[in-house]
Design a protein around this motif. Sequence first.
Motif, mmCIF file in Angstrom:
data_model
loop_
_atom_site.group_PDB
_atom_site.id
_atom_site.type_symbol
_atom_site.label_atom_id
_atom_site.label_comp_id
_atom_site.label_asym_id
_atom_site.label_seq_id
_atom_site.Cartn_x
_atom_site.Cartn_y
_atom_site.Cartn_z
ATOM 1 N N UNK A 1 41.924 47.475 45.739
ATOM 2 C CA UNK A 1 40.540 47.848 46.034
ATOM 3 C C UNK A 1 39.536 47.024 45.244
ATOM 4 N N UNK A 2 40.013 46.162 44.313
ATOM 5 C CA UNK A 2 39.117 45.408 43.430
ATOM 6 C C UNK A 2 39.242 43.913 43.703
ATOM 7 N N UNK A 3 38.127 43.212 43.560
ATOM 8 C CA UNK A 3 38.127 41.761 43.803
ATOM 9 C C UNK A 3 39.086 41.038 42.863
ATOM 10 N N UNK A 4 39.167 41.501 41.615
ATOM 11 C CA UNK A 4 40.002 40.797 40.644
ATOM 12 C C UNK A 4 41.500 40.909 40.940
ATOM 13 N N UNK A 5 41.873 41.811 41.860
ATOM 14 C CA UNK A 5 43.296 41.964 42.195
ATOM 15 C C UNK A 5 43.693 41.217 43.469
ATOM 16 N N UNK B 1 27.729 42.473 48.502
ATOM 17 C CA UNK B 1 28.287 42.904 47.219
ATOM 18 C C UNK B 1 29.357 41.938 46.718
ATOM 19 N N UNK B 2 30.117 41.348 47.639
ATOM 20 C CA UNK B 2 31.248 40.516 47.240
ATOM 21 C C UNK B 2 30.860 39.076 46.916
ATOM 22 N N UNK B 3 29.746 38.618 47.472
ATOM 23 C CA UNK B 3 29.389 37.209 47.321
ATOM 24 C C UNK B 3 29.307 36.787 45.864
ATOM 25 N N UNK B 4 28.597 37.561 45.053
ATOM 26 C CA UNK B 4 28.463 37.212 43.646
ATOM 27 C C UNK B 4 29.785 37.250 42.914
ATOM 28 N N UNK B 5 30.586 38.253 43.185
ATOM 29 C CA UNK B 5 31.884 38.402 42.517
ATOM 30 C C UNK B 5 32.836 37.266 42.868
ATOM 31 N N UNK B 6 32.707 36.745 44.093
ATOM 32 C CA UNK B 6 33.620 35.701 44.555
ATOM 33 C C UNK B 6 33.017 34.307 44.452
ATOM 34 N N UNK B 7 31.824 34.208 43.882
ATOM 35 C CA UNK B 7 31.196 32.905 43.696
ATOM 36 C C UNK B 7 30.731 32.252 44.974
ATOM 37 N N UNK C 1 36.632 32.735 50.596
ATOM 38 C CA UNK C 1 36.781 32.670 49.142
ATOM 39 C C UNK C 1 37.975 33.497 48.681
ATOM 40 N N UNK C 2 38.164 34.677 49.284
ATOM 41 C CA UNK C 2 39.309 35.517 48.929
ATOM 42 C C UNK C 2 40.619 34.837 49.308
#
Length: 387
Positions: A106-110, A136-142, A154-155
Amino acid sequence: MRLLHTSDWHLGRSFHGVGMLDAQADFIDALVDTVREERVDAVLIAGDVYDRALPAVDTVRLLDSALERITGAGAVVVLSSGNHDSAARLGFGSALFERAGVHLRTRYEDIARPVILPAEGRPVAIYGIPYLEPRLAAGELGVEVPNHFSVTAAAVQRIREDILARERAGEPVASVVTAHTFASGGISSDSERDLAVGGLGAVPLDLFEEFSYTALGHLHGRQQLSPTVRYSGSPIPYSFSEARQAKGGWLLEFDGGGLASVEAVTWPARRRLAVLRGKLEDLLADPDLAEAEEAYCQVTLTDSQRPAKAMELLRTRFPDTLVLAFDPEGGARGPAQTYSQRLAKATDDLDICCGFLEHVRSRSAADEEKDLFIEILNKVREAEAAQ
């Protein structure tokens, strides 16, 4: 190595006002039986395990029981969140659950942290991409441009880099990716809801082509986009547009060389769906519609005028009629008019009353109804004269 691809359980959802929890419990019974009978090693749930971010207590209990039974039958679970799930709530306790064989993604880092399943030859690495809300995901994934394609790309790139690192280390894997998204080439149905406000953001199919298998969720019809990219669809129907769909999942077999086979698994629904169309009298008399007497029904009546007590009469034969529509055969009623247009053409008070009645129920006033209107109007006139 055997994997079972499922998605879109939507636990807690209702169907036109009818609670579906019992039907969902039946599906879970069938799924657990499949895990045992087919010796499934892992069950994949590609998003939307719940129907809403704050599920009811009974719904949470059903998922709790399902996860315990699946792991008890010998399979691990890899569950990624969908757009209906609350990623934060669904991911609660993920480190603890992992020890019991329930892997929550459920988390981007995983995203690039796979579940590794040992197998003869190459092990199987399962990567879970949670639903990615672009803003929401754009910043987390650069990602600079927040849209479904960019965040998914990106994912996927993170996963590719992890796979490549394993190959360089002499530890190649067969790669399985779960994602909750709309991949171009999929066929939608009425019970899916848009992933993007103002339009559905699709991602190109070739993003997933290099993986051994991609298990998609979001579309509710089971379908194959390519030999290695598929939607499992929802395990039970959630709209009448799904009445003719076979519901279930995909059973994947991996051998030392990678994906060896994919076959459909079908689970019968507690109640079938029936879509009926015709004149009321014909539907009530047609012997070929006997099976619909035990089904949830959507009925469209084609009578030139809407029959009185239509739903009541339909339910004498089809007690679980949930949706009733009216579509006069051949457009007998002519173009629709607003009530203002009807009012402008009225010639007297009786015409106004009868026109209103016809407007709100799509049926002309019967003689006894006209007589009642006349009686009421006369009493009104008498009262006005007396004043």
